[in-house]
Motif scaffolding. Structure first.
Motif, PDB file in Angstrom:
ATOM      1  N   THR A   2      24.076  -7.315  -6.834  1.00  0.00           N
ATOM      2  CA  THR A   2      22.980  -7.984  -7.262  1.00  0.00           C
ATOM      3  C   THR A   2      22.092  -7.289  -8.085  1.00  0.00           C
ATOM      4  O   THR A   2      21.730  -6.090  -7.949  1.00  0.00           O
ATOM      5  CB  THR A   2      21.977  -8.701  -6.002  1.00  0.00           C
ATOM      6  N   ASP A   3      21.296  -7.889  -9.299  1.00  0.00           N
ATOM      7  CA  ASP A   3      20.448  -7.430  -9.907  1.00  0.00           C
ATOM      8  C   ASP A   3      19.047  -7.847  -9.342  1.00  0.00           C
ATOM      9  O   ASP A   3      18.099  -7.159 -10.239  1.00  0.00           O
ATOM     10  CB  ASP A   3      20.702  -7.638 -11.507  1.00  0.00           C
ATOM     11  N   LYS A   4      19.174  -8.524  -8.578  1.00  0.00           N
ATOM     12  CA  LYS A   4      17.561  -8.900  -7.923  1.00  0.00           C
ATOM     13  C   LYS A   4      17.093  -7.721  -7.246  1.00  0.00           C
ATOM     14  O   LYS A   4      17.620  -7.154  -6.346  1.00  0.00           O
ATOM     15  CB  LYS A   4      17.692 -10.062  -7.170  1.00  0.00           C
ATOM     16  N   MET A   5      15.886  -7.350  -7.622  1.00  0.00           N
ATOM     17  CA  MET A   5      15.375  -6.107  -6.770  1.00  0.00           C
ATOM     18  C   MET A   5      14.149  -6.754  -6.053  1.00  0.00           C
ATOM     19  O   MET A   5      13.378  -7.588  -6.323  1.00  0.00           O
ATOM     20  CB  MET A   5      14.808  -5.250  -7.506  1.00  0.00           C
ATOM     21  N   LEU A   6      14.307  -6.537  -4.949  1.00  0.00           N
ATOM     22  CA  LEU A   6      13.163  -6.868  -3.570  1.00  0.00           C
ATOM     23  C   LEU A   6      11.914  -6.027  -3.697  1.00  0.00           C
ATOM     24  O   LEU A   6      12.249  -4.901  -3.609  1.00  0.00           O
ATOM     25  CB  LEU A   6      13.908  -7.078  -2.244  1.00  0.00           C
ATOM     26  N   GLY A   7      10.869  -6.538  -3.606  1.00  0.00           N
ATOM     27  CA  GLY A   7       9.727  -5.661  -3.607  1.00  0.00           C
ATOM     28  C   GLY A   7       9.169  -6.050  -2.010  1.00  0.00           C
ATOM     29  O   GLY A   7       9.250  -7.089  -1.384  1.00  0.00           O
ATOM     30  N   VAL A   8       9.117  -4.776  -1.524  1.00  0.00           N
ATOM     31  CA  VAL A   8       8.600  -4.754  -0.007  1.00  0.00           C
ATOM     32  C   VAL A   8       7.097  -4.065  -0.092  1.00  0.00           C
ATOM     33  O   VAL A   8       6.853  -2.835  -0.041  1.00  0.00           O
ATOM     34  CB  VAL A   8       9.298  -4.058   1.134  1.00  0.00           C
ATOM     35  N   LEU A   9       6.179  -4.862   0.362  1.00  0.00           N
ATOM     36  CA  LEU A   9       4.677  -4.683   0.433  1.00  0.00           C
ATOM     37  C   LEU A   9       4.628  -4.181   2.036  1.00  0.00           C
ATOM     38  O   LEU A   9       4.510  -5.009   2.736  1.00  0.00           O
ATOM     39  CB  LEU A   9       3.702  -5.560  -0.005  1.00  0.00           C
ATOM     40  N   GLY A  10       4.301  -2.971   2.263  1.00  0.00           N
ATOM     41  CA  GLY A  10       4.286  -1.963   3.623  1.00  0.00           C
ATOM     42  C   GLY A  10       3.670  -1.268   3.762  1.00  0.00           C
ATOM     43  O   GLY A  10       2.381  -0.967   3.064  1.00  0.00           O
ATOM     44  N   LEU A  62      -7.601  -6.991   0.412  1.00  0.00           N
ATOM     45  CA  LEU A  62      -7.009  -7.650  -0.733  1.00  0.00           C
ATOM     46  C   LEU A  62      -7.005  -6.875  -1.985  1.00  0.00           C
ATOM     47  O   LEU A  62      -5.963  -6.920  -2.598  1.00  0.00           O
ATOM     48  CB  LEU A  62      -7.850  -8.916  -1.136  1.00  0.00           C
ATOM     49  N   PRO A  63      -7.930  -6.348  -2.324  1.00  0.00           N
ATOM     50  CA  PRO A  63      -7.666  -5.218  -3.635  1.00  0.00           C
ATOM     51  C   PRO A  63      -6.476  -4.306  -3.315  1.00  0.00           C
ATOM     52  O   PRO A  63      -5.867  -3.961  -4.477  1.00  0.00           O
ATOM     53  CB  PRO A  63      -8.916  -4.279  -3.686  1.00  0.00           C
ATOM     54  N   TRP A  64      -6.276  -3.844  -2.080  1.00  0.00           N
ATOM     55  CA  TRP A  64      -5.247  -2.812  -1.850  1.00  0.00           C
ATOM     56  C   TRP A  64      -3.994  -3.698  -1.927  1.00  0.00           C
ATOM     57  O   TRP A  64      -2.842  -2.880  -2.444  1.00  0.00           O
ATOM     58  CB  TRP A  64      -5.557  -2.067  -0.441  1.00  0.00           C
ATOM     59  N   LEU A  65      -3.940  -4.461  -1.509  1.00  0.00           N
ATOM     60  CA  LEU A  65      -2.494  -5.521  -1.279  1.00  0.00           C
ATOM     61  C   LEU A  65      -2.269  -5.823  -2.623  1.00  0.00           C
ATOM     62  O   LEU A  65      -1.293  -5.771  -3.207  1.00  0.00           O
ATOM     63  CB  LEU A  65      -2.809  -7.037  -0.480  1.00  0.00           C
ATOM     64  N   MET A  66      -3.278  -6.151  -3.567  1.00  0.00           N
ATOM     65  CA  MET A  66      -2.728  -6.443  -5.007  1.00  0.00           C
ATOM     66  C   MET A  66      -2.390  -5.241  -5.676  1.00  0.00           C
ATOM     67  O   MET A  66      -1.677  -5.525  -6.592  1.00  0.00           O
ATOM     68  CB  MET A  66      -4.207  -7.145  -5.633  1.00  0.00           C
ATOM     69  N   ARG A  67      -2.972  -4.247  -5.634  1.00  0.00           N
ATOM     70  CA  ARG A  67      -2.400  -2.891  -6.006  1.00  0.00           C
ATOM     71  C   ARG A  67      -1.008  -2.831  -5.810  1.00  0.00           C
ATOM     72  O   ARG A  67      -0.184  -2.225  -6.318  1.00  0.00           O
ATOM     73  CB  ARG A  67      -3.267  -1.775  -5.506  1.00  0.00           C
ATOM     74  N   GLY A  68      -0.545  -2.857  -4.426  1.00  0.00           N
ATOM     75  CA  GLY A  68       0.823  -2.725  -4.287  1.00  0.00           C
ATOM     76  C   GLY A  68       1.731  -3.697  -4.845  1.00  0.00           C
ATOM     77  O   GLY A  68       2.664  -3.391  -5.483  1.00  0.00           O
TER      78      GLY A  68
END
Lengths: 234, 234
Positions: A2-10, A62-68
């Protein structure tokens, strides 16, 4: 492939994120490296504590989550999974600003409840106090036909909250007994299954014998991994 | 709390990368999320097979490796760990172009040998055929006083190579018996310890009883995680 890349915010916590990557891999049908799902994990344990922020005693995450999220979008990810239930208290502002879809962990848990044959009736719900107070699960699951019961306040204080903190401090084995006690207490109050609605809880529950649990549990790390695989393969 | 962010170039295979993140977390002294090490894992299982490229029967992985390094540098990482031994065959061109330090997995393994008290003498070395043929370990370890012995060619064909492929296909339990047989064969040939110089091998070895192994093993996932923690804490 697959060329879909998953982002994981962890990083919330980092052990739960690593376990998510492990389960994402093990649940993917694959015969070689190149059959697995490309993913970027942004594991930032500096993200301010979600529970403290909800209680009004800590900085806004929230600002940290958005940075990720911005970092994951810049890396070329096409969707985001967040293996932290409490962080879903900020789902709406994240989803509005993200510019790419975010998989919702509560929807993933609902799908997993149906997968194990629990389509209605009473279910138990465990999570951080913030997750339960925000009604992240109750409102979404009750709209789909389940009734949710939650641990007593004294059980939260004595068992659930210390067990979650233990996992975040790498004391995983110590978390099993208190968490198993709460699962079985919810079962005795009529729950047909228990949703482990904090990603530290399945780590603790897996550190002891599954046969001591009187009802099936929904592992929200696995549920989110299944939702991510479905997204990547669609 | 550290502001150093670790970059992890992974996906080779993805299970080894996830295990690296798990061990990075568990080996870090921490009391809460915010004590853990910020990290970004670039898990790209599409990176062309390193062994095939070395045999001249597959595409060059270097452009894919550099794409990951560029992504990790753009994310703000200060150093890179690569939990794949064979990929270290491209260490020099990566290090020259990276613009940030790359931790070398063989140096991490040497540090780990000393940590367990094996400071010289004969050690066994397991890895992909490419890793052994490139002498990634032999040259560096022999310069530091160890003598390396490796599996017989027939053992590579019958035991090591199929076991590595099994782990990459999520068949972890099946990998234990053939890998343990090779560890013990190296022990009977005089190895005081065996370096598991392919990050799939410790996953297979951990799927069975440690007490059946006649000598200590160096887990290169753990060794690299320890080197990364030392970097982040320095």
């Amino acid at each position: 492939m697959t060329d879909k890349m998953l982002g994981v915010l962890g990083g919330m916590g980092p052990l739960a994120s690593a376990q998510f990557m492990l389960r994402l891999t093990l649940l993917t049908p694959a015969g070689r490296d190149q059959d697995h799902i490309p993913a970027v994990l942004w594991s930032d344990p500096r993200i301010p504590d979600r529970s403290a922020a909800r209680r009004g005693v800590g900085p806004d995450p929230l600002p940290w989550l958005m940075r990720g999220i911005d970092g994951l979008r810049a890396a070329g990810c096409g969707a985001i999974a967040i293996p932290c239930n409490t962080a879903h208290g900020w789902f709406e502002p994240m989803a509005q600003a993200a510019g790419l879809p975010i998989l919702h962990i509560v929807d993933a848990a609902a799908t997993d409840l149906r997968r194990i044959g629990i389509t209605r009736g009473t279910i138990g719900l465990m999570g951080t106090a913030a997750t339960l107070e925000m009604r992240l699960y109750q409102d979404r699951l009750e709209a789909q036909g389940w009734d949710c019961i939650t641990p007593e306040p004294a059980q939260m204080e004595r068992l659930v909250i210390p067990a979650i903190a233990a996992v975040k401090a790498n004391q995983v084995a110590e978390a099993y007994a208190p968490l198993a006690e709460v699962v079985n207490s919810l079962a005795s109050r009529g729950a047909a299954a228990v949703v482990l609605g904090c990603t530290e809880i399945p780590l603790g529950i897996q550190a002891g014998p599954a046969e001591a649990l009187r009802v099936p549990v929904v592992d929200t790390i696995d549920a989110l991994a299944r939702a991510a695989i479905k997204w990547a393969r669609s």
